[in-house]
Design a protein around this motif. Structure first.
Motif, PDB file in Angstrom:
ATOM      1  N   THR A  16       0.838  -1.203   0.000  1.00  0.00           N
ATOM      2  CA  THR A  16       0.000   0.000   0.000  1.00  0.00           C
ATOM      3  C   THR A  16       0.870   1.250   0.000  1.00  0.00           C
ATOM      4  O   THR A  16       0.601   2.211  -0.731  1.00  0.00           O
ATOM      5  CB  THR A  16      -0.962  -0.006   1.198  1.00  0.00           C
ATOM      6  N   ALA A  17       1.934   1.258   0.795  1.00  0.00           N
ATOM      7  CA  ALA A  17       2.849   2.402   0.827  1.00  0.00           C
ATOM      8  C   ALA A  17       3.489   2.614  -0.543  1.00  0.00           C
ATOM      9  O   ALA A  17       3.610   3.755  -1.013  1.00  0.00           O
ATOM     10  CB  ALA A  17       3.922   2.198   1.888  1.00  0.00           C
ATOM     11  N   ALA A  18       3.879   1.540  -1.211  1.00  0.00           N
ATOM     12  CA  ALA A  18       4.475   1.651  -2.550  1.00  0.00           C
ATOM     13  C   ALA A  18       3.481   2.260  -3.534  1.00  0.00           C
ATOM     14  O   ALA A  18       3.859   3.081  -4.377  1.00  0.00           O
ATOM     15  CB  ALA A  18       4.941   0.279  -3.038  1.00  0.00           C
ATOM     16  N   PHE A  19       2.206   1.876  -3.436  1.00  0.00           N
ATOM     17  CA  PHE A  19       1.164   2.455  -4.294  1.00  0.00           C
ATOM     18  C   PHE A  19       1.088   3.971  -4.088  1.00  0.00           C
ATOM     19  O   PHE A  19       1.116   4.739  -5.046  1.00  0.00           O
ATOM     20  CB  PHE A  19      -0.195   1.807  -3.982  1.00  0.00           C
ATOM     21  N   TYR A  20       1.008   4.417  -2.841  1.00  0.00           N
ATOM     22  CA  TYR A  20       0.903   5.849  -2.567  1.00  0.00           C
ATOM     23  C   TYR A  20       2.163   6.600  -2.985  1.00  0.00           C
ATOM     24  O   TYR A  20       2.087   7.723  -3.492  1.00  0.00           O
ATOM     25  CB  TYR A  20       0.568   6.095  -1.095  1.00  0.00           C
ATOM     26  N   GLN A  21       3.323   5.986  -2.805  1.00  0.00           N
ATOM     27  CA  GLN A  21       4.557   6.634  -3.252  1.00  0.00           C
ATOM     28  C   GLN A  21       4.567   6.796  -4.766  1.00  0.00           C
ATOM     29  O   GLN A  21       5.045   7.811  -5.277  1.00  0.00           O
ATOM     30  CB  GLN A  21       5.777   5.846  -2.778  1.00  0.00           C
ATOM     31  N   LYS A  22       4.038   5.827  -5.489  1.00  0.00           N
ATOM     32  CA  LYS A  22       3.960   5.919  -6.947  1.00  0.00           C
ATOM     33  C   LYS A  22       3.087   7.111  -7.368  1.00  0.00           C
ATOM     34  O   LYS A  22       3.309   7.714  -8.409  1.00  0.00           O
ATOM     35  CB  LYS A  22       3.397   4.610  -7.508  1.00  0.00           C
ATOM     36  N   GLY A  24       3.000   9.908  -5.735  1.00  0.00           N
ATOM     37  CA  GLY A  24       3.665  11.145  -5.346  1.00  0.00           C
ATOM     38  C   GLY A  24       3.559  11.469  -3.865  1.00  0.00           C
ATOM     39  O   GLY A  24       4.028  12.514  -3.427  1.00  0.00           O
ATOM     40  N   PHE A  25       2.935  10.596  -3.079  1.00  0.00           N
ATOM     41  CA  PHE A  25       2.884  10.791  -1.641  1.00  0.00           C
ATOM     42  C   PHE A  25       4.235  10.407  -1.054  1.00  0.00           C
ATOM     43  O   PHE A  25       5.003   9.672  -1.652  1.00  0.00           O
ATOM     44  CB  PHE A  25       1.794   9.908  -1.009  1.00  0.00           C
ATOM     45  N   GLY A  26       4.495  10.878   0.152  1.00  0.00           N
ATOM     46  CA  GLY A  26       5.723  10.532   0.838  1.00  0.00           C
ATOM     47  C   GLY A  26       5.484   9.427   1.846  1.00  0.00           C
ATOM     48  O   GLY A  26       4.349   9.016   2.091  1.00  0.00           O
ATOM     49  N   LEU A  27       6.557   8.977   2.423  1.00  0.00           N
ATOM     50  CA  LEU A  27       6.496   7.959   3.464  1.00  0.00           C
ATOM     51  C   LEU A  27       7.408   8.408   4.590  1.00  0.00           C
ATOM     52  O   LEU A  27       8.585   8.688   4.358  1.00  0.00           O
ATOM     53  CB  LEU A  27       6.948   6.603   2.915  1.00  0.00           C
ATOM     54  N   LEU A  28       6.847   8.531   5.795  1.00  0.00           N
ATOM     55  CA  LEU A  28       7.650   8.915   6.941  1.00  0.00           C
ATOM     56  C   LEU A  28       8.605   7.771   7.246  1.00  0.00           C
ATOM     57  O   LEU A  28       8.182   6.629   7.425  1.00  0.00           O
ATOM     58  CB  LEU A  28       6.741   9.183   8.141  1.00  0.00           C
ATOM     59  N   ASP A  29       9.885   8.068   7.279  1.00  0.00           N
ATOM     60  CA  ASP A  29      10.878   7.023   7.516  1.00  0.00           C
ATOM     61  C   ASP A  29      10.914   6.701   9.003  1.00  0.00           C
ATOM     62  O   ASP A  29      11.486   7.427   9.803  1.00  0.00           O
ATOM     63  CB  ASP A  29      12.253   7.482   7.031  1.00  0.00           C
ATOM     64  N   ALA A  30      10.272   5.592   9.351  1.00  0.00           N
ATOM     65  CA  ALA A  30      10.222   5.174  10.744  1.00  0.00           C
ATOM     66  C   ALA A  30      11.076   3.930  10.970  1.00  0.00           C
ATOM     67  O   ALA A  30      10.886   3.206  11.931  1.00  0.00           O
ATOM     68  CB  ALA A  30       8.772   4.901  11.136  1.00  0.00           C
ATOM     69  N   GLY A  31      11.978   3.664  10.055  1.00  0.00           N
ATOM     70  CA  GLY A  31      12.813   2.482  10.174  1.00  0.00           C
ATOM     71  C   GLY A  31      12.121   1.265   9.593  1.00  0.00           C
ATOM     72  O   GLY A  31      11.090   1.378   8.950  1.00  0.00           O
ATOM     73  N   PRO A  32      12.667   0.077   9.853  1.00  0.00           N
ATOM     74  CA  PRO A  32      12.071  -1.132   9.278  1.00  0.00           C
ATOM     75  C   PRO A  32      10.680  -1.400   9.863  1.00  0.00           C
ATOM     76  O   PRO A  32      10.377  -1.002  10.980  1.00  0.00           O
ATOM     77  CB  PRO A  32      13.047  -2.236   9.665  1.00  0.00           C
ATOM     78  N   LEU A  33       9.838  -2.033   9.069  1.00  0.00           N
ATOM     79  CA  LEU A  33       8.482  -2.356   9.493  1.00  0.00           C
ATOM     80  C   LEU A  33       8.528  -3.352  10.649  1.00  0.00           C
ATOM     81  O   LEU A  33       9.138  -4.407  10.550  1.00  0.00           O
ATOM     82  CB  LEU A  33       7.704  -2.941   8.314  1.00  0.00           C
ATOM     83  N   ASN A  34       7.902  -2.995  11.744  1.00  0.00           N
ATOM     84  CA  ASN A  34       7.855  -3.845  12.930  1.00  0.00           C
ATOM     85  C   ASN A  34       6.773  -4.905  12.746  1.00  0.00           C
ATOM     86  O   ASN A  34       5.597  -4.572  12.656  1.00  0.00           O
ATOM     87  CB  ASN A  34       7.552  -2.977  14.155  1.00  0.00           C
ATOM     88  N   PRO A  35       7.121  -6.194  12.687  1.00  0.00           N
ATOM     89  CA  PRO A  35       6.116  -7.228  12.467  1.00  0.00           C
ATOM     90  C   PRO A  35       5.075  -7.311  13.579  1.00  0.00           C
ATOM     91  O   PRO A  35       3.962  -7.759  13.364  1.00  0.00           O
ATOM     92  CB  PRO A  35       6.914  -8.527  12.366  1.00  0.00           C
ATOM     93  N   GLU A  36       5.434  -6.837  14.778  1.00  0.00           N
ATOM     94  CA  GLU A  36       4.478  -6.851  15.892  1.00  0.00           C
ATOM     95  C   GLU A  36       3.478  -5.702  15.800  1.00  0.00           C
ATOM     96  O   GLU A  36       2.396  -5.767  16.355  1.00  0.00           O
ATOM     97  CB  GLU A  36       5.228  -6.769  17.228  1.00  0.00           C
ATOM     98  N   HIS A  37       3.853  -4.636  15.137  1.00  0.00           N
ATOM     99  CA  HIS A  37       2.989  -3.450  15.006  1.00  0.00           C
ATOM    100  C   HIS A  37       3.291  -2.799  13.648  1.00  0.00           C
ATOM    101  O   HIS A  37       3.960  -1.779  13.567  1.00  0.00           O
ATOM    102  CB  HIS A  37       3.259  -2.472  16.154  1.00  0.00           C
ATOM    103  N   PRO A  38       2.829  -3.430  12.567  1.00  0.00           N
ATOM    104  CA  PRO A  38       3.195  -2.973  11.215  1.00  0.00           C
ATOM    105  C   PRO A  38       2.458  -1.690  10.805  1.00  0.00           C
ATOM    106  O   PRO A  38       1.432  -1.722  10.132  1.00  0.00           O
ATOM    107  CB  PRO A  38       2.788  -4.157  10.332  1.00  0.00           C
ATOM    108  N   LEU A  39       2.971  -0.554  11.243  1.00  0.00           N
ATOM    109  CA  LEU A  39       2.369   0.754  10.989  1.00  0.00           C
ATOM    110  C   LEU A  39       3.300   1.597  10.125  1.00  0.00           C
ATOM    111  O   LEU A  39       4.492   1.705  10.416  1.00  0.00           O
ATOM    112  CB  LEU A  39       2.108   1.473  12.317  1.00  0.00           C
ATOM    113  N   LEU A  40       2.762   2.185   9.075  1.00  0.00           N
ATOM    114  CA  LEU A  40       3.514   3.126   8.236  1.00  0.00           C
ATOM    115  C   LEU A  40       2.704   4.412   8.142  1.00  0.00           C
ATOM    116  O   LEU A  40       1.473   4.386   8.185  1.00  0.00           O
ATOM    117  CB  LEU A  40       3.737   2.553   6.838  1.00  0.00           C
ATOM    118  N   ILE A  41       3.395   5.532   7.982  1.00  0.00           N
ATOM    119  CA  ILE A  41       2.731   6.827   7.874  1.00  0.00           C
ATOM    120  C   ILE A  41       2.992   7.395   6.489  1.00  0.00           C
ATOM    121  O   ILE A  41       4.138   7.625   6.094  1.00  0.00           O
ATOM    122  CB  ILE A  41       3.213   7.795   8.971  1.00  0.00           C
ATOM    123  N   ILE A  42       1.908   7.616   5.753  1.00  0.00           N
ATOM    124  CA  ILE A  42       1.947   8.214   4.420  1.00  0.00           C
ATOM    125  C   ILE A  42       1.816   9.724   4.594  1.00  0.00           C
ATOM    126  O   ILE A  42       0.968  10.195   5.353  1.00  0.00           O
ATOM    127  CB  ILE A  42       0.766   7.696   3.559  1.00  0.00           C
TER     128      ILE A  42
END
Length: 141
Positions: A16-22, A24-42
């Motif tokens: 989903t993050a890759a779709f939004y980046q395509k 033109g949205f950005g992605l807040l760099d929060a480090g590697p995706l945590n498998p226990e709490h897989p949260l990303l900020i667009i």
């Protein structure tokens, strides 16, 4: 100022993050995706716009949530250059409703669906300076 960023349940946060980046949205760099709490900020124009995480992770946090992805609304983004934005994203999205004048005639809107079924709207005001001034005026009240 408080910023509102909906947290959306998605099947695969990285896809989903890759779709939004395509688009033109950005992605807040929060480090590697945590498998226990897989949260990303667009981000949109440098500010948090959407949070995305797996349905199971959201359900673990809030077990009373509805059991399916989706919402009964539209997530809107206001842009200064409507034509350029729509031209850039149109090839990458499922168009739900093509360019229309909004209900009060102050701008145009374009609606599309993301990979998880959420509907997003792009709003381009006829006069971005007037729109910004109106927004700033209400912010100070």
């Amino acid at each position: 100022m408080m910023n509102i960023a909906p947290c959306l349940a998605v099947a695969d946060p990285l896809a989903t993050a890759a779709f939004y980046q395509k688009l033109g949205f950005g992605l807040l760099d929060a480090g590697p995706l945590n498998p226990e709490h897989p949260l990303l900020i667009i981000t949109h124009e440098g500010k948090p716009a959407l949070m995305i995480q797996t349905d199971s992770s959201l359900r673990e946090l809030l077990p009373t949530m509805q059991p399916t992805n989706g919402c009964s609304g539209i997530h809107y983004f206001t842009v200064a250059d409507f034509d350029a934005t729509v031209a850039r994203i149109r090839p990458h999205v499922e168009v739900v409703k093509d360019t229309v004048t909004n209900y009060d005639g102050t701008g145009r809107e374009f609606f599309f669906r993301d990979p998880d079924g959420y509907i997003l709207g792009i709003f381009g005001p006829n006069d971005i300076n007037q729109f910004d001034a109106q927004y700033t005026q209400h912010e100070g009240q």
